[in-house]
Design a protein around this motif. Sequence first.
Motif, PDB file in Angstrom:
ATOM      1  N   TRP A  79       0.831  -1.208   0.000  1.00  0.00           N
ATOM      2  CA  TRP A  79       0.000   0.000   0.000  1.00  0.00           C
ATOM      3  C   TRP A  79       0.862   1.252   0.000  1.00  0.00           C
ATOM      4  N   ALA A 133       0.651   5.913   0.076  1.00  0.00           N
ATOM      5  CA  ALA A 133      -0.190   7.045   0.500  1.00  0.00           C
ATOM      6  C   ALA A 133       0.103   8.280  -0.350  1.00  0.00           C
ATOM      7  N   PHE A 186      -3.857  -1.263  11.192  1.00  0.00           N
ATOM      8  CA  PHE A 186      -3.867  -0.816   9.789  1.00  0.00           C
ATOM      9  C   PHE A 186      -4.825  -1.682   8.966  1.00  0.00           C
ATOM     10  N   PHE A 222      -8.178  -0.425   9.616  1.00  0.00           N
ATOM     11  CA  PHE A 222      -8.370   0.839   8.888  1.00  0.00           C
ATOM     12  C   PHE A 222      -8.769   0.555   7.439  1.00  0.00           C
ATOM     13  N   LEU A 223      -8.048  -0.369   6.782  1.00  0.00           N
ATOM     14  CA  LEU A 223      -8.344  -0.682   5.372  1.00  0.00           C
ATOM     15  C   LEU A 223      -9.751  -1.257   5.220  1.00  0.00           C
ATOM     16  N   HIS A 260     -12.022   1.606   5.420  1.00  0.00           N
ATOM     17  CA  HIS A 260     -11.762   2.684   4.452  1.00  0.00           C
ATOM     18  C   HIS A 260     -12.454   2.428   3.112  1.00  0.00           C
ATOM     19  N   LEU A 307      -3.622   6.192  -0.155  1.00  0.00           N
ATOM     20  CA  LEU A 307      -4.276   6.289   1.154  1.00  0.00           C
ATOM     21  C   LEU A 307      -3.984   7.662   1.758  1.00  0.00           C
ATOM     22  N   ASP A 355      -2.073  10.346   6.806  1.00  0.00           N
ATOM     23  CA  ASP A 355      -2.229  10.068   8.239  1.00  0.00           C
ATOM     24  C   ASP A 355      -2.274   8.573   8.538  1.00  0.00           C
ATOM     25  N   SER A 356      -2.838   7.789   7.604  1.00  0.00           N
ATOM     26  CA  SER A 356      -2.977   6.347   7.876  1.00  0.00           C
ATOM     27  C   SER A 356      -1.595   5.706   8.037  1.00  0.00           C
ATOM     28  N   LEU A 357      -0.619   6.121   7.215  1.00  0.00           N
ATOM     29  CA  LEU A 357       0.731   5.549   7.335  1.00  0.00           C
ATOM     30  C   LEU A 357       1.512   6.211   8.469  1.00  0.00           C
ATOM     31  N   ASP A 361       0.164   7.284  11.315  1.00  0.00           N
ATOM     32  CA  ASP A 361      -0.336   6.647  12.549  1.00  0.00           C
ATOM     33  C   ASP A 361       0.387   5.315  12.767  1.00  0.00           C
ATOM     34  N   LEU A 362       0.552   4.575  11.661  1.00  0.00           N
ATOM     35  CA  LEU A 362       1.226   3.273  11.739  1.00  0.00           C
ATOM     36  C   LEU A 362       2.703   3.461  12.107  1.00  0.00           C
TER      37      LEU A 362
END
Length: 367
Positions: free
Chosen positions: A71, A73, A289, A292-293, A296, A321, A324-326, A328-329
């Motif tokens: 994935w 972003a 994550f 999240f997916l 999402h 993506l 923020d999603s990556l 946060d991870l």
Amino acid sequence: MNLADQVLAVNNDLPIRTNKPVHSGKVRSVYWLTDEDSQRLIQEKGYDVASDAPLAIMVISDRISAFDCIWHAQGGLKGVPGKGAALNAISNHWFKLFKENGLADSHILDIPHPFVWIVQKAKPVKIEAICRQYLTGSMWRSYEKGEREFCGIKLPEGLGKDKALPEILITPSTKGILKGIPGVPEADDVNISRKNIEDNFAEFNFSSAEDINLYEKYLKQGFELIGKSLAEIDQIFVDTKFEFGYVEDAEGNEKLIYMDEVGTPDSSRIWDKNEYLQNNIVENSKEGFRQFLLNHFPDPDILLNKNRMDEREALARNNELPTDSLMDLSRTYINIAEKITGQKIVLSKNPKQEIIDVLSRDYGLID
């Protein structure tokens, strides 16, 4: 500095001297050294391996794989800042602990850089060795639908979601596609029973039937040691995947060892203990994550249904993506790595150049 520059997304294009194709997995790339370089390093560095053992450089990346896809972003972010360094630091920490406590060795001989392992060639056991302490994830989804037998083990009625199992369970699956084994579908990652393994131990690459007991012993020992350590920092070791293989030492004795990574947020679920006691699940692993997916995208079945792999790959390829999603991870990985190791994870400014510099200067492996 641009954040994307601090991410090592492509790790199969380093000028490391090799005469074989670079093997690139979802997260790591493997460069097999020439016979000359392998033998020279064994002698120079005094590695405890056979003098003609093939060695490889294993380079981790910051890529993020979930549901068998890579994935990315927005803003050209093709990985998770700090993820590679965090994963290696955690694995290195557990392998060191295993050694100090008299558990089996690993295939790692040297750690030239936070992103790099020097490993010896191992004969891999073709099993994803999975250990579970809680009923969650795919196992819970199957249990909820009425399934009660997992890998030949029968579970009682009345178990709850995210609750502790009656005992630690070993629920192995296949690593790679195995052909011609009765009762085992010819597909990657299918559940198998202990009887499947016993009846076909050579096909799973075990040297002897007795080694099945040994792999289970190492799996439980490793699981319990990591679980005990995590409990000391208020974390719960929920489940994990180990891999095993065989190597020979300098005297030519074959031994079963741990391979790949152990106890990382990529290969395990780790929950915050204090939150769990308040009935909240806070994931300190990749599982957050994955959730999240699933939330999402409008059709989560694409991510869960193996028959929709083409659609899933298109989803990963064609969707940027939210950054923020990556990020946060990134925080999750770095925080749990620093908790486990007690050391700060420092982001490399230019990881690729650092790797080239150290492998050139200290190992003479760059053309």
